[in-house]
Design a protein around this motif. Structure first.
Motif, PDB file in Angstrom:
ATOM      1  N   LYS A 158       0.835  -1.196   0.000  1.00 34.70           N
ATOM      2  CA  LYS A 158       0.000   0.000   0.000  1.00 34.70           C
ATOM      3  C   LYS A 158       0.875   1.253   0.000  1.00 34.70           C
ATOM      4  O   LYS A 158       2.047   1.217   0.351  1.00 34.70           O
ATOM      5  CB  LYS A 158      -0.912   0.011   1.231  1.00 34.70           C
ATOM      6  N   ARG A 186       0.470   5.949   0.007  1.00 33.82           N
ATOM      7  CA  ARG A 186      -0.363   7.074   0.437  1.00 33.82           C
ATOM      8  C   ARG A 186      -0.667   7.982  -0.747  1.00 33.82           C
ATOM      9  O   ARG A 186       0.189   8.206  -1.604  1.00 33.82           O
ATOM     10  CB  ARG A 186       0.340   7.881   1.535  1.00 33.82           C
ATOM     11  N   ASP A 187      -1.901   8.491  -0.787  1.00 34.58           N
ATOM     12  CA  ASP A 187      -2.255   9.435  -1.836  1.00 34.58           C
ATOM     13  C   ASP A 187      -1.821  10.834  -1.424  1.00 34.58           C
ATOM     14  O   ASP A 187      -1.166  11.021  -0.390  1.00 34.58           O
ATOM     15  CB  ASP A 187      -3.755   9.384  -2.138  1.00 34.58           C
ATOM     16  N   ARG A 188      -2.184  11.836  -2.229  1.00 30.21           N
ATOM     17  CA  ARG A 188      -1.742  13.200  -1.952  1.00 30.21           C
ATOM     18  C   ARG A 188      -2.299  13.745  -0.646  1.00 30.21           C
ATOM     19  O   ARG A 188      -1.751  14.679  -0.064  1.00 30.21           O
ATOM     20  CB  ARG A 188      -2.153  14.117  -3.110  1.00 30.21           C
ATOM     21  N   SER A 189      -3.398  13.158  -0.194  1.00 33.31           N
ATOM     22  CA  SER A 189      -4.005  13.609   1.064  1.00 33.31           C
ATOM     23  C   SER A 189      -3.444  12.870   2.268  1.00 33.31           C
ATOM     24  O   SER A 189      -3.846  13.128   3.406  1.00 33.31           O
ATOM     25  CB  SER A 189      -5.527  13.411   1.006  1.00 33.31           C
ATOM     26  N   GLY A 190      -2.528  11.934   2.018  1.00 31.40           N
ATOM     27  CA  GLY A 190      -1.925  11.188   3.108  1.00 31.40           C
ATOM     28  C   GLY A 190      -2.688   9.946   3.513  1.00 31.40           C
ATOM     29  O   GLY A 190      -2.334   9.284   4.492  1.00 31.40           O
ATOM     30  N   ASN A 191      -3.735   9.608   2.762  1.00 41.68           N
ATOM     31  CA  ASN A 191      -4.527   8.429   3.079  1.00 41.68           C
ATOM     32  C   ASN A 191      -3.854   7.172   2.538  1.00 41.68           C
ATOM     33  O   ASN A 191      -3.329   7.162   1.425  1.00 41.68           O
ATOM     34  CB  ASN A 191      -5.929   8.557   2.473  1.00 41.68           C
ATOM     35  N   VAL A 192      -3.868   6.094   3.329  1.00 45.73           N
ATOM     36  CA  VAL A 192      -3.286   4.823   2.904  1.00 45.73           C
ATOM     37  C   VAL A 192      -4.234   4.143   1.924  1.00 45.73           C
ATOM     38  O   VAL A 192      -5.427   3.988   2.201  1.00 45.73           O
ATOM     39  CB  VAL A 192      -3.027   3.909   4.114  1.00 45.73           C
ATOM     40  N   LYS A 193      -3.692   3.752   0.762  1.00 45.59           N
ATOM     41  CA  LYS A 193      -4.534   3.149  -0.274  1.00 45.59           C
ATOM     42  C   LYS A 193      -3.805   1.980  -0.926  1.00 45.59           C
ATOM     43  O   LYS A 193      -2.574   1.935  -0.965  1.00 45.59           O
ATOM     44  CB  LYS A 193      -4.885   4.187  -1.348  1.00 45.59           C
TER      45      LYS A 193
END
Length: 310
Positions: A71, A73-80
């Motif tokens: 996994k 992190r996206d630009r918002s810092g969310n784990v994806k």
């Protein structure tokens, strides 16, 4: 010189550098691909080293699978979870690396990365509807001529593809005939003139006027790319910028949850609009740059029997 330890053999970090140097010296990859693989393999080497497996000889398919599916992190810092395209690219980089590392006698593991990655969806994209296109244009044009978003979407909505949009320079604009020269991409999309409807062409003219006043003295106005303000950028980066811009605008327009809406949907809108207006498929095929009527009809989701689109 590569670092080795008698009990381990060459370290993965050093093996990566040896293989990358070999690729660069033999022109095994295009510049853009080489840069991408360099970043990915450096990350892989860091990943397995932190897991306590720093030697090339100790690499395994299980380690490769862990990294391919890791996994981020996206630009918002969310784990994806990684996108399918990301996993496919990671796997491709590892496959070529291990194959060429063996060929260079750095190891004799014979490791082939067989990690399964679902194929990328094909045939999912559909053209935007008129209402959706109007919403997309509403949010795109509000950015102003000092940004590349309005001109980018003006080109896309007129039938220029995301793989081409970053290649169009100021000299590719034909003011008198209200059209731009699209350069084509790969064997699928051919070079051609693309006519722009009034509101979209107005955005192109606004961008030209902005660039005339902004161009620095050491640059030539005629060589500026409309969507970047510079030239000689790899096509892949241009396409990535278009994809990112589409993702942002789709979200603002409330279209981001539809899996069938992609950057291609914006370009295909021009074809669907022309079909609805009664234009012949031959003309639409030429506008979108497809090499055959069947290819164009398939991209639009056009049913020859019913005349329905998408």
């Amino acid at each position: 010189m590569a670092t080795t330890k008698p009990e381990q053999g060459i370290l993965i970090t050093d093996a990566v550098q040896v293989v990358l140097k070999h690729w660069a010296e033999t022109n095994a990859l295009q510049d853009e691909s080489l840069l991408t693989f360099e970043k990915l393999l450096t990350r892989y080497a860091t990943f397995v080293t932190k897991l306590g497996v720093p030697a090339l000889a100790d690499q395994s398919e299980d380690l490769a699978a862990q990294w391919i599916q890791a996994k981020g992190r996206d630009r918002s810092g969310n784990v994806k979870l990684p996108a399918l395209s990301t996993m496919n690219t990671r796997r491709a980089a590892l496959r070529k690396f291990f194959r060429d590392a063996d060929a260079l006698n750095l190891s004799d593991t014979g490791l082939f990365v067989r990690v399964y990655v679902a194929p990328r969806p094909t045939g999912l994209a559909r053209p935007l509807t008129k209402d959706e296109a109007e919403r997309v244009w509403l949010y795109a044009k509000d950015s102003g001529s000092n940004t590349r978003r309005p001109v980018m979407f003006a080109l896309l909505l007129s039938g220029v593809h995301s793989s081409e949009v970053g290649l169009i320079t100021t000299s590719d604009v034909d003011i008198a005939n209200q059209r731009v020269w699209a350069h084509g991409s790969t064997d699928r999309i051919e070079p051609r003139w693309v006519h722009l409807p009034d509101p979209y062409f107005a955005a192109v003219v606004d961008r030209l006027n902005y660039l005339r006043g902004w161009v620095p003295p050491f640059r030539t106005f005629e060589t500026f790319q409309l969507t970047q303000g510079t030239t000689h950028r790899p096509a892949g980066k241009s396409q990535n910028r278009a994809a990112s811009a589409c993702k942002e605008v789709f979200k603002m327009a409330g279209l981001h949850n539809d899996p069938r809406i992609t950057p291609s949907s914006v370009s295909l809108y021009a074809g669907s609009r022309m079909l609805i207006e009664g234009e012949r498929l031959e003309v639409i095929t030429q506008t979108l740059g497809y090499s055959s009527l069947d290819a164009c009809a398939k991209a639009l989701g056009y049913d020859w029997k019913t005349g329905e689109i998408g």
